[in-house]
Design a protein around this motif. Sequence first.
Motif, PDB file in Angstrom:
ATOM      1  N   SER A 232       2.842   0.164   0.225  1.00  0.00           N
ATOM      2  CA  SER A 232       3.933  -0.236   0.805  1.00  0.00           C
ATOM      3  C   SER A 232       5.060  -0.942   0.176  1.00  0.00           C
ATOM      4  N   ILE A 253      -0.180  11.527   4.993  1.00  0.00           N
ATOM      5  CA  ILE A 253       0.446  10.073   4.449  1.00  0.00           C
ATOM      6  C   ILE A 253      -0.616   9.793   3.419  1.00  0.00           C
ATOM      7  N   ARG A 277       5.740   4.936   4.585  1.00  0.00           N
ATOM      8  CA  ARG A 277       4.839   4.493   3.472  1.00  0.00           C
ATOM      9  C   ARG A 277       4.941   2.680   3.348  1.00  0.00           C
TER      10      ARG A 277
END
Length: 465
Positions: A232, A253, A277
């Motif tokens: 992230s 994802i 993300r």
Amino acid sequence: MSSNSYFAFLNTISLTKRHLYAAFMLFFMVLSSFSVSASPEQQTKIKQIAQLAEYVGVDYVAAVGDGKVLDADEYQEMTEFSNVIISQATLLTSNTNEFDIVKTHAQTLHSIISNKGSVEEVRAASSVLRESLLKFMPQLSLPNSLLPIEQTKALFSANCSMCHGPSGKGDGPLAKNLTPEPTNFTNEERATNRSLMGLFDAVSNGIEDTPMVAFTQFNEQQRWSLAFYVGSLAFQSVEQPKNVEQNITASQIVNLNPAQLSVGLNDTQKQYVQWLRGNPEHLFSAKKDPISVTRTQLLAAQQAHAKGNYSQASDLSISAYLDGFELVENNLNAYDENLRKSIEVQLMDLRKTFKEEKDTAIVNEKVTAALAQLAKASNMLNETKLTDSALLSASLVILLREGLEALLVVIALMTVLIKTKRQDALKYVHVGWIAALIAGGLTWAAAQTLIEISGASREVMEGPP
């Protein structure tokens, strides 16, 4: 106990044989979608090939540019890794030659690197190779939740910051003495081509011939939390776009990198992928309406079908039923049984259509019809939704009814014992009903705090009432 929680608990024990049959059917459908059952040794090789392919796709940009070697050490590493990929792929064997496609893609990637091809060519070949491996890989057990962000940061600081730096920029105190240098997780270009599955594998198994070691001392939730966290860092400044309906699942994802997820999307949708993300907790904290889940999964299946990913479209259509519509079947049945049956038939037909039909026009027509029926069902359920107080009252009535039935059974047992002059056995009756109360409370607590049941998992657990 809240009314919604109690209703959810009642729903888990109001089970039918049809559900169990559906679970077995799903099980065989999943089995049939895998043409090869890879052995544990082969699965290890497959995971390593996928990991190295992604690593090459990310780091090749520092090795070659415009057909020339930019960094001899980096290029040597890319060549070495491509050789390992070829070597490992050669060891994959099956009676039906299902691994031939993997070997072909591995050879293509090796050839491009040997010929000092462009970064775009290497990344495309790496992506194709990874996608060809996915169907042979065992399904990862995705987490039901991540650690609180402060705990994850503390875990990263204590175990990763010496190499990767306190902010994940690859500038830790030990970084300069390591070859290759630690990853800079804040580099957006690298992160765009790195999947969370690759990061999780790196945390779990380390990366061969690099200083990255396996963190086997961590449990699965800790490893997933670290993977989502470092994945992230490059996207935390991305703002959430408005008016974008989510059609990306946790599985997508995890398995696909942002570059793969963004193929065919407009700028706003690509921004949403990056935002997701950067904010992965959204995947775990949101409590989604089952009808919305069904709609989202059908749209995702439609998109996958349009790209020619028929197997993925079929899987998403199965999820549309199990993780969505199946959860509200009983409620809808109480208001309009015909509508429930109609939607159920439509979803069944769509599952077959996504897998076998190649004409997108036919698929789009059927999806549109199903979405219209789902909208009708959603409006009906929302209009007739009971208030919290009404749900609580209904729950208490059911609890009272079940309690009275149990009380009558206990009284009958005690009466028989007294009539037969077996008062000495009364203590066992009292121990029994007290133990039943305690067991019931513990079962409810476990169901609320320990178990997160998805549609597919719930189907396997269900049985006759």
